[in-house]
Enzyme design. Sequence first.
Site, PDB file in Angstrom:
ATOM      1  N   ASP A  29      -4.600   5.045  -0.837  1.00  0.00           N
ATOM      2  CA  ASP A  29      -5.929   5.656  -0.603  1.00  0.00           C
ATOM      3  C   ASP A  29      -6.714   4.796   0.400  1.00  0.00           C
ATOM      4  O   ASP A  29      -7.920   4.558   0.260  1.00  0.00           O
ATOM      5  CB  ASP A  29      -6.720   5.802  -1.911  1.00  0.00           C
ATOM      6  N   ARG A  51      -9.633   8.884   9.426  1.00  0.00           N
ATOM      7  CA  ARG A  51     -10.973   9.096   9.995  1.00  0.00           C
ATOM      8  C   ARG A  51     -11.014   9.766  11.362  1.00  0.00           C
ATOM      9  O   ARG A  51     -12.083   9.851  11.969  1.00  0.00           O
ATOM     10  CB  ARG A  51     -11.729   7.761  10.097  1.00  0.00           C
ATOM     11  N   HIS A  64      -4.633   9.166  -7.062  1.00  0.00           N
ATOM     12  CA  HIS A  64      -5.261   7.933  -7.527  1.00  0.00           C
ATOM     13  C   HIS A  64      -5.661   7.948  -9.005  1.00  0.00           C
ATOM     14  O   HIS A  64      -6.839   7.944  -9.354  1.00  0.00           O
ATOM     15  CB  HIS A  64      -6.461   7.537  -6.669  1.00  0.00           C
ATOM     16  N   HIS A 100      -1.128   8.941   0.692  1.00  0.00           N
ATOM     17  CA  HIS A 100      -2.574   9.164   0.589  1.00  0.00           C
ATOM     18  C   HIS A 100      -3.340   8.125   1.383  1.00  0.00           C
ATOM     19  O   HIS A 100      -3.654   7.052   0.873  1.00  0.00           O
ATOM     20  CB  HIS A 100      -2.971   9.112  -0.904  1.00  0.00           C
TER      21      HIS A 100
END
Lengths: 318, 432
Positions: free
Chosen positions: B306, B66, B233, B62
């Site tokens: 994350d 971008r 998460h 995870h």
Amino acid sequence: MTPPLGKDLVGLEPLSADQIRMILDTAEPFKEVSERSIKKVPALRGKTIVNLFFEASTRTRISFEFAEKRLSADTVNIAAQGSSLSKGETLVDTARNLEAMRIDMVVIRHHASGAARFLGERIRSNVINAGDGTHEHPTQGLLDLLTLRDKFGTIEGLKVAICGDVLHSRVARSNIWGLLKLGAEVAVCGPPTLLPTGLQSLGVTVMHHIEDAIQWADALNVLRLQLERMEAGFVPSLREYNRIFGVTKERLERAPKDIVIMHPGPMNRGVEIDSDVADGPHSLILPQVTNGVAVRMAVLYLLAGGLPDWRAQSGDDR
Amino acid sequence: MNDLLIAGGRVIDPSRGTDGIADLYLVNGKVEAVGRNIPVGEGVRRIEATGKIVAPGFIDVHVHFREPGQEHMETIATGAMAAAAGGFTGVCVMPNTDPVIDNQAAVGFVVRQAIRAGKARVYPIGCVSLGQRGLQLAEFGEMVAAGAVAVSDDGHAVASSQLMRTALEYAKVFGIPVADHCEDPTLAAGVMHEGIVATRLGLKGIPAAAEEIMVARDLVLAELTGGHIHLCHISTRGSVDLIRRAKDMGLNVTAEATPHHFSLTHEWCEGYNTNAKMSPPLRELADVGAIREGLKDGTIDCVATDHAPHHYDAKQREFDEAPNGIIGLETAIGVAIRDLVDTGVLSFPELVTRMSTTPARIFKLPGGTLAVGAPADVVVFDPGRRWTVEARDLHSKSTNSPYLGQILVGQAELTTVGGRVVFERGVEKTDG
């Protein structure tokens, strides 16, 4: 010499009880200045103060402006609309621009919690928080304390209930900190939907019935209920809020003590407070406003480096 | 030539149940042998790993890189480099880019960029729904054929139970997990955990219930459909309890937790620290304890960072305005050793399981093992090295980390992907 309050007044939470008492003590003689025909002392002559208001405000801004002018400072008002702020300039850039203009002090009101501290960390000017989001409104807390102290002689042991939309209220939070630090017993009163989490861990009593608050308290600080809260579903209607939680003359008649009523303003008459209460014998609402100017004068004076015994320092001979 | 001998390290490979001092011989991009006194060819580069741990490269299921659309924060190339510097040989990138990865062309773009970067392996995750709008399924089959390994609308919750049900059923055809960002959108209009710190700071809070409601919903749907739900998460003790019960029932559910959720609490938001703002938010000490327990007993299958880069300007804002997320690839092992191993929660083999073996298994990725013939995706890390996190040392384009200035324990020294050294500490910013 270390300034007695530090560089900024961001809130009451970081202050000690002694610092709060010092501000209140310094405010007392400033009240007298507002009673004179020439309402001026030279304490802040030559200082430049900007009132940077991102949120509309009449009462607080004017109160600060009077305080600044009565201290002989030069003041500039910046409102968000019609300035580059509304063109999307960031708070960081605004801060840097102000600093580049060598502003001595900035009084800021902003919609984001933490904005005053954010600014204070980035500019050398003194920063005074005139209300940041739902975080704190320290000068309001201070003037509420001064008003109570004038009436009761002391804050210690006083029972104060803060009633209404505590969840969204920066005034409530500043009051809670100030009252607890000075030894008052604090309660909040309202429906659970309008009370924030965790207050009991601070030693605050939680009540859900206004009648209980009236039975218990020496003073009620009544908060404004905003229309948006009803629209957002926190309470079903303003009418119901007044029926169940409103401070009304009938309810006050059952008070066992000579209870006093405060309100930070502006009031929604007929919602959280009825007119005959706001205008009645228990109300300290107008003295609050008078004390507001004096408290703000004290804060500005102390942050600018003034010593608490200001009369001797500033050459004031009255 | 690319062959390597990594000598004298403590080789930990939970996939084969091994843990001991050994040499690791990598030939032609694969594991050739693990043992002592391995005969090696001529000119093989020898890497001394005495005092270090040698393990299958970490895999993070995870991360956010971008690209396309927000390349000022991170690109696939810089992200893959940051991953390699953190000891990761494989990462799965979330599709909430601009535009989002909801079709085969976009998936193919990510795959190609990753190959060009030539650092950690980057596996695309496709959207669950077109545009992540939560209305219509994306073409799972086309995306998988182009290289997607899972689907997720991460960034958003899949609010519609009907859509999540359909996604779980349809994903079964392709054997991929549906990864959900568990959050009831109507309860999550806040900026930090709902609790005493939020009250003090005057910030709107998100209750733990916002996550637990969606976790419960997803588990019920997992039972209904038999599909593989992967819960992203996890941050609350209530969620951990729900997942534990679901696993006891034998449901096909997996879960991940981030290093910040097993090391930091909502007190980190004091002072309006925007590097403590993320979604889900930092919670209470009891939640941190529960996440650690969950990693120990396997309720939480893996550590996933994350990794969420944000530009410096974006985080230099009022707390309400700052975007959610922090980077995490380069600090993950340091936080994990400091807060899980050194605190006695996990042993090193258990940590390697959570950071390599299991993520590879549950997402069906190559790696996560040092078995003979496996790809030579290896991490050599120094388990005792104390180091201070400095922005200038980070390989990520962004530096939004709450660990800046903190001392962490443990750091990757060398990372190989397919036998090629993609990161070597001290030989900085190489292209090779």
